[in-house]
Design a protein around this motif. Structure first.
Motif, mmCIF file in Angstrom:
data_model
loop_
_atom_site.group_PDB
_atom_site.id
_atom_site.type_symbol
_atom_site.label_atom_id
_atom_site.label_comp_id
_atom_site.label_asym_id
_atom_site.label_seq_id
_atom_site.Cartn_x
_atom_site.Cartn_y
_atom_site.Cartn_z
ATOM 1 N N LYS A 136 0.815 -1.226 0.000
ATOM 2 C CA LYS A 136 0.000 0.000 0.000
ATOM 3 C C LYS A 136 0.845 1.271 0.000
ATOM 4 O O LYS A 136 0.410 2.298 -0.498
ATOM 5 C CB LYS A 136 -0.981 0.006 1.166
ATOM 6 N N ASP A 137 2.052 1.211 0.536
ATOM 7 C CA ASP A 137 2.882 2.417 0.622
ATOM 8 C C ASP A 137 3.655 2.729 -0.658
ATOM 9 O O ASP A 137 4.171 3.835 -0.807
ATOM 10 C CB ASP A 137 3.870 2.297 1.786
ATOM 11 N N THR A 138 3.742 1.776 -1.573
ATOM 12 C CA THR A 138 4.579 1.977 -2.758
ATOM 13 C C THR A 138 3.867 1.775 -4.086
ATOM 14 O O THR A 138 4.366 2.231 -5.120
ATOM 15 C CB THR A 138 5.794 1.029 -2.724
ATOM 16 N N ILE A 139 2.725 1.106 -4.092
ATOM 17 C CA ILE A 139 2.119 0.700 -5.360
ATOM 18 C C ILE A 139 1.658 1.879 -6.215
ATOM 19 O O ILE A 139 1.783 1.854 -7.437
ATOM 20 C CB ILE A 139 0.970 -0.312 -5.145
ATOM 21 N N ARG A 140 1.156 2.921 -5.611
ATOM 22 C CA ARG A 140 0.684 4.072 -6.397
ATOM 23 C C ARG A 140 1.828 4.670 -7.231
ATOM 24 O O ARG A 140 1.686 4.919 -8.424
ATOM 25 C CB ARG A 140 0.063 5.139 -5.496
ATOM 26 N N GLU A 141 2.974 4.889 -6.603
ATOM 27 C CA GLU A 141 4.107 5.464 -7.340
ATOM 28 C C GLU A 141 4.613 4.523 -8.422
ATOM 29 O O GLU A 141 5.021 4.972 -9.494
ATOM 30 C CB GLU A 141 5.237 5.816 -6.372
ATOM 31 N N ALA A 142 4.591 3.221 -8.158
ATOM 32 C CA ALA A 142 5.038 2.258 -9.163
ATOM 33 C C ALA A 142 4.154 2.327 -10.401
ATOM 34 O O ALA A 142 4.648 2.424 -11.535
ATOM 35 C CB ALA A 142 5.037 0.845 -8.579
ATOM 36 N N ILE A 143 2.844 2.303 -10.190
ATOM 37 C CA ILE A 143 1.912 2.351 -11.320
ATOM 38 C C ILE A 143 2.008 3.691 -12.041
ATOM 39 O O ILE A 143 2.038 3.747 -13.281
ATOM 40 C CB ILE A 143 0.478 2.060 -10.849
ATOM 41 N N GLU A 144 2.053 4.772 -11.307
ATOM 42 C CA GLU A 144 2.145 6.091 -11.940
ATOM 43 C C GLU A 144 3.418 6.233 -12.765
ATOM 44 O O GLU A 144 3.415 6.874 -13.819
ATOM 45 C CB GLU A 144 2.033 7.187 -10.888
ATOM 46 N N SER A 145 4.512 5.606 -12.329
ATOM 47 C CA SER A 145 5.753 5.683 -13.109
ATOM 48 C C SER A 145 5.612 4.963 -14.442
ATOM 49 O O SER A 145 6.254 5.338 -15.422
ATOM 50 C CB SER A 145 6.942 5.136 -12.314
ATOM 51 N N VAL A 146 4.766 3.954 -14.507
ATOM 52 C CA VAL A 146 4.500 3.270 -15.774
ATOM 53 C C VAL A 146 3.568 4.109 -16.637
ATOM 54 O O VAL A 146 3.805 4.296 -17.834
ATOM 55 C CB VAL A 146 3.897 1.869 -15.532
ATOM 56 N N LEU A 147 2.521 4.631 -16.032
ATOM 57 C CA LEU A 147 1.555 5.421 -16.793
ATOM 58 C C LEU A 147 2.172 6.681 -17.385
ATOM 59 O O LEU A 147 1.690 7.193 -18.401
ATOM 60 C CB LEU A 147 0.361 5.788 -15.906
#
Length: 141
Positions: free
Chosen positions: A12-23
């Motif tokens: 939960k603490d890292t997944i948003r940034e990981a996905i946004e870096s792909v998008l």
């Protein structure tokens, strides 16, 4: 299209940034396949939010079976011509996927079949104490 598979388990603490870096990758068409491997920490809520925000994000939920099973499930669901993996605590640097795709296309223009593209790029690791360290290819942690 590049299918980016992200196995996710209690991130939960890292997944948003990981996905946004792909998008945010420019010059490539991507789909993001997040395989939620039985998260119980609120990760699923974040994944749903991101999938609602972008039609390029798909979330597949399964009972916990480990990262290998999550990657395999992502491969089975992928629609892209190319597949790559990103961990749930990774961040892609701008242009990373374009660089890999361009390398593949250059070889194909020469008539050479490309099964795997690997990058000799530097990467960064952020440690739990906040220290950030850069690594190059083949360097040990």
């Amino acid at each position: 299209m590049i299918s980016v598979i992200i196995p996710v388990y209690n991130n939960k603490d890292t997944i948003r940034e990981a996905i946004e870096s792909v998008l945010m990758q420019d010059g490539v068409d991507t789909e993001v396949i997040c395989v939620d491997d039985g998260s119980s920490d609120g990760t699923s809520v974040i994944l749903k939010e991101l999938a609602d925000e972008s039609p390029r994000v798909r979330v597949i939920r399964q009972e916990n079976a480990g990262p290998g099973a999550a990657r395999n499930r992502g491969i089975a669901e992928a629609k892209g011509e190319y597949i790559t993996f990103v961990d749930a605590d990774d961040r892609l640097l701008p242009g990373a996927l374009f660089t890999l795709l361009s390398a593949s296309e250059e070889q194909e223009k020469k008539g050479e079949r490309v099964d795997l593209v690997s990058a000799g790029l530097k990467w960064r690791r952020t440690f739990s104490n906040g220290q950030v360290r850069e690594f190059g290819p083949m360097e040990a942690l």
